[in-house]
Structure formats: structure tokens, C-alpha cells
Design a protein around this motif. Structure first.
Motif, PDB file in Angstrom:
ATOM      1  N   TYR A 171      50.823  38.888  76.475  1.00 26.55           N
ATOM      2  CA  TYR A 171      51.752  39.096  77.586  1.00 26.55           C
ATOM      3  C   TYR A 171      52.657  40.290  77.306  1.00 26.55           C
ATOM      4  CZ  TYR A 171      55.637  38.582  80.789  1.00 26.55           C
ATOM      5  OH  TYR A 171      56.590  38.853  81.735  1.00 26.55           O
ATOM      6  N   HIS A 175      53.074  43.533  79.687  1.00 27.04           N
ATOM      7  CA  HIS A 175      54.301  43.651  80.480  1.00 27.04           C
ATOM      8  C   HIS A 175      55.437  44.347  79.744  1.00 27.04           C
ATOM      9  CE1 HIS A 175      52.777  40.954  83.685  1.00 27.04           C
ATOM     10  NE2 HIS A 175      52.184  40.323  82.690  1.00 27.04           N
ATOM     11  N   HIS A 187      60.532  40.411  84.278  1.00 21.69           N
ATOM     12  CA  HIS A 187      59.520  39.598  83.600  1.00 21.69           C
ATOM     13  C   HIS A 187      59.308  38.249  84.286  1.00 21.69           C
ATOM     14  CE1 HIS A 187      58.629  41.892  79.895  1.00 21.69           C
ATOM     15  NE2 HIS A 187      59.838  42.397  80.087  1.00 21.69           N
TER      16      HIS A 187
END
Length: 301
Positions: A171, A175, A187
Motif C-alpha cells: 500500500y 500510495h 490516504h
């Protein structure tokens, strides 16, 4: 009429909020509970409870009698424990409560070791993510995480734990890694109802607190589910440090924003501490406190 039994049922009905709940606690039918409480009222020649279809309320006489029942039942219990030898040797049942994950990971291994060392003591371990009422629920010892309110309870601090924001490496690679709490606005987050409010997280900013809004893509009610979702790459989550020790060590989760973590929460063993402690409780405190301290120190990365 067994007046001690009737007193116990009366107290249980008040504490549980209904006659049926008192019956479940003692494992007897509702009709029996109702009859025994009614017999007690007839014996006293006064009404103790106002009954309705929705709730029980105490009469003025009931309030006074409840206090007397607590005192009498406590004294009887103390006499029985003395007669049974609980103040001369560790024996009898010990009731302990702890948070679910902490209890499974840390308290249960200590309990199994204690049982091996003290064959005359039995333990009832209740794991729940709520604050149990020690006196009302007849609990000998509680493991509490967080600051303790002022009370008559006696606390032994065994360590502290951190509130940690974490996510999977996959992740973060996709991101980006948040550098400050304000970066969380960009987020996805997984929120756990038992730890923080789902709409905002609070961080330390110097000597003050900083509360930032977050975007909760997934809201769950257990820490395990939040951790699993974070490992799966759903987003960032905030849990307690001991809950993700294995995941961080294995590389499946990575902690972020560590410079902004709030003050750690204390972890304490809490008991009523009124009068002389039964030896089973004293023995468990002496056995468990150093072992739990060691386990908490080891549950870091």
C-alpha cells in the motif's frame, strides 16, 4: 426460606437489571427467582422492587436493604474464604478479565504457567474489550490498558503500549508514505471502533495534541479485522503496538508517523484491594507481574 440465597438473587437482579438476568446468572428459572424475591419481601413486610415490563427500580427500602445485603454477603464470603484456607494457602478460583487480543497473546500464556505452579488454584479467564466492574461482577483481577481514573482500586503498572499507525509495504509503495498527520487526508484508512473515533485520529504535536480528519474506507469492530485489512492493502490503520509485533517483524506491516505518536498508554493489573488479599490473588500478582513486564518489553520492534 434461604435468606442468603434470596439476598444474592435480589442483589443480582438489581445489578443485572432484571429478574430473568439474575436467573441466568444463577442458572435457575425466572419463576423461581421471582418467587424467592417475593418471599423475601413478604418476610421483610415491605416492597424492595418496583417491577414493570421494562425495568426494575428500587424502592427507598430497597436502596437501604441493597447496601445491607452487599455488606452481609461480603462478610459471609470473607468468612467462607477464611474457613476454606484461602488466606493460609493459595487455593480456590481466581476470576481474571483482560482485553481480547492482549489476553490471548500475553495473559493466557502466563495463566497456563501459573496453573502448573499452583495446582490448587483454578482460573476463570474472561476476555472482553470492555471495562468490567470488578466488585459488581465478582472479578478478582483486571488487566487494564490506558490511564486509570481515580478510584479505590489498587493498580500495579506492568508496562506501556503505543498507539501505532501502520500499513502494508505494498500500500505504501502505491500510495506513498505519510510524513505528517496532515498527509492522511490523501490516504485510505481502516478504522477500529474500539480504539479511536472513525472520523479523526489524534497525534502528538510538541506539547499539544493534533487531531486530523481521516477518510475511513473500511470500519470494523475488532483489532484483528483492522490488522488483516491493512495487511491486505486496504489502507492505513491505527492499533496498539503489541497487536502488530509479529506483522512488523515479518515485514507484512510497516509503522509510519512514529514521531507523532501520542504518549504511550500504561498497562496495569488492577484489583479491589480491600482488606487482606487472598493468597491465590497475592500469588498470581507475584507470579504474573514480572512475566507480563518481560513479555511487554519483548513485544517491541
Amino acid at each position: 426460606m434461604d435468606r442468603l440465597e434470596a439476598m444474592s438473587l435480589f442483589v443480582a437482579a438489581v445489578e443485572a437489571g432484571s429478574l430473568s438476568a439474575a436467573g441466568r446468572r444463577f442458572g435457575i428459572p425466572l419463576a423461581t427467582v421471582s418467587r424467592k424475591v417475593s418471599d423475601l419481601e413478604r418476610h421483610l413486610k415491605t416492597r424492595l422492587l418496583n417491577r414493570s415490563t421494562r425495568q426494575l427500580t428500587l424502592t427507598d427500602a430497597g436502596h437501604a436493604y441493597l447496601a445491607a445485603c452487599h455488606r452481609i454477603l461480603d462478610e459471609v464470603g470473607e468468612a467462607e474464604r477464611t474457613a476454606a484456607g484461602e488466606y493460609s494457602a493459595p487455593t480456590g478460583e481466581l476470576i481474571i478479565t483482560a482485553p481480547i487480543v492482549f489476553g490471548r497473546l500475553h495473559v493466557l500464556p502466563v495463566v497456563t504457567g501459573f496453573l502448573a505452579a499452583y495446582p490448587d488454584v483454578a482460573i476463570r479467564l474472561m476476555l472482553a474489550d470492555r471495562i468490567a466492574q470488578l466488585t459488581e461482577e465478582h472479578i478478582d483481577l483486571a488487566v487494564r490498558i490506558g490511564e486509570l481514573p481515580d478510584s479505590s482500586l489498587v493498580a500495579t503498572r506492568i508496562g506501556s503500549i503505543r498507539r501505532v499507525v501502520c500499513a502494508s509495504p505494498a500500500y505504501l509503495a502505491e500510495h506513498g508514505t505519510p510524513e505528517t498527520p496532515n498527509d492522511l487526508a490523501a490516504h485510505n484508512c481502516v478504522t477500529f471502533e474500539g480504539l479511536t473515533a472513525p472520523a479523526a485520529w489524534t497525534f502528538a504535536a510538541g506539547k499539544s495534541d493534533l487531531t486530523v480528519p481521516i477518510r475511513s474506507r473500511l470500519r470494523v469492530n475488532t483489532a484483528e479485522a483492522a490488522i488483516d485489512a491493512a495487511i491486505a492493502g486496504v489502507g492505513l490503520t491505527r492499533v496498539l503496538s503489541y497487536q502488530i509485533t509479529a506483522a512488523v517483524r515479518s515485514g507484512t506491516l510497516r509503522a509510519v508517523l512514529q514521531a507523532f505518536e501520542p504518549q504511550p498508554w500504561p498497562v496495569s493489573l488492577v484489583h479491589a484491594g480491600q482488606g487482606l488479599l487472598p493468597l491465590k490473588l497475592r500469588a498470581f500478582l507475584d507470579f504474573a507481574a514480572p512475566r507480563l513486564k518481560k513479555r511487554l518489553l519483548q513485544a517491541t520492534w
